[in-house]
Structures are given as C-alpha cells and as structure tokens.
Design an enzyme around this catalytic site. Structure first.
Site, PDB file in Angstrom:
ATOM      1  CE  LYS A  52      -3.289   0.319   3.156  1.00  0.00           C
ATOM      2  NZ  LYS A  52      -4.085   0.086   4.380  1.00  0.00           N
ATOM      3  CB  SER A  68      -7.612   5.516   8.313  1.00  0.00           C
ATOM      4  OG  SER A  68      -7.171   5.654   9.639  1.00  0.00           O
TER       5      SER A  68
END
Length: 150
Positions: free
Chosen positions: A42, A129
């Site tokens: 990521k 998030s």
C-alpha cells in the site's frame, strides 16, 4: 514488570478513534508504543514522517506514549520494544473477524504476546482512516475527526 503495549497500525491518518483507544489503554498499561507499520503493498496517502510528527504532538503531554515506525512483523516489533501486549480497537464485527486472525498469527510468531481488544467508543465508531482519506482527497474538511490539525 512494566506493562507495555504496542498499538500497531498504518494510521493513514491517525484518527480520534485511535486516540480514544490509546487514552483508554493508558488505564490498562504503563506505556503504549504507537507503531506505524510500513505496508509494501500500500502506498501511503499522508507522508509517514508527517503523521509521526502529528501523533507525537497530540500526545506531547503523555510521557508514557511514544511513536515508532517499522518494517517488520508486528510480533517481532512488540518483542523489540519490550511489549507483551498488542492493543487493538474494534468498531464492529467485521473488525473482529479481521483482527482475530491477525492476533492468532502474532501469537504464533511470538507466543509471549497477548492481544487486548477495546471496543471503540460509540460516537467514534463510524470514523475510519479510509473514509477520512476519501473526504480529504475530495476537498472536505476532516479536522473534526483527527486529534490534530492537518
């Protein structure tokens, strides 16, 4: 023996929900190490150094909270920082299913580690998030969801 907990996550960004878990965790542990893990799969939205600095600022009055970044297995990092506990927050049953598997693998890697789950305070449960990143990406104001100003 000092009770040290590692609170691991990508914290991209670190939210008021995360802050709530740390503050409540301080009632259980002598020290909490917020560990920001690097995930090779990521790419971060917010720069790691910026988030570390903002979290450190948010907890500047809490000497028993520190922030580290890592690129290793969480169970190994816990061992390296002297933590016998992993602290995790759960917003819902989906979080539990995900976290349960991770906690079992962490225990396999480090049999001395215990995972402690705290249920997110109800008024903070909708915050994630990923939602904050999406709001921010499209120009929405997100400071009310964060324990610091971006």
């Amino acid at each position: 023996m000092k009770r040290i907990a590692l609170f691991p996550g990508s914290f991209d960004p670190f939210t008021k929900g995360h802050e709530d878990i740390v503050l409540r965790g301080l009632n259980l542990f002598d020290e909490i190490v917020i560990g920001i893990g690097r995930n090779a799969r990521k790419e971060r939205y917010f720069p790691l150094e910026q988030i570390m600095r903002l979290i450190e600022e948010a907890f500047k009055t809490q000497p028993n909270v520190r922030v580290v970044s890592y690129d290793d297995l969480t169970a190994n990092v816990a061992r390296n920082v002297g933590a016998r506990f992993l602290l995790r927050g759960l917003r819902n049953t989906t979080d539990f299913e995900y976290e349960n598997g991770i906690s079992q693998v962490n225990r396999y890697v480090n049999e001395d580690i215990e995972t402690v789950f705290l249920i997110t305070s109800p008024h903070l449960a909708p915050i994630s998030s990923s939602i904050i990143r999406d709001l921010h990406r499209y120009g929405q104001h997100v400071d009310e969801f964060l324990p610091y100003k971006l």
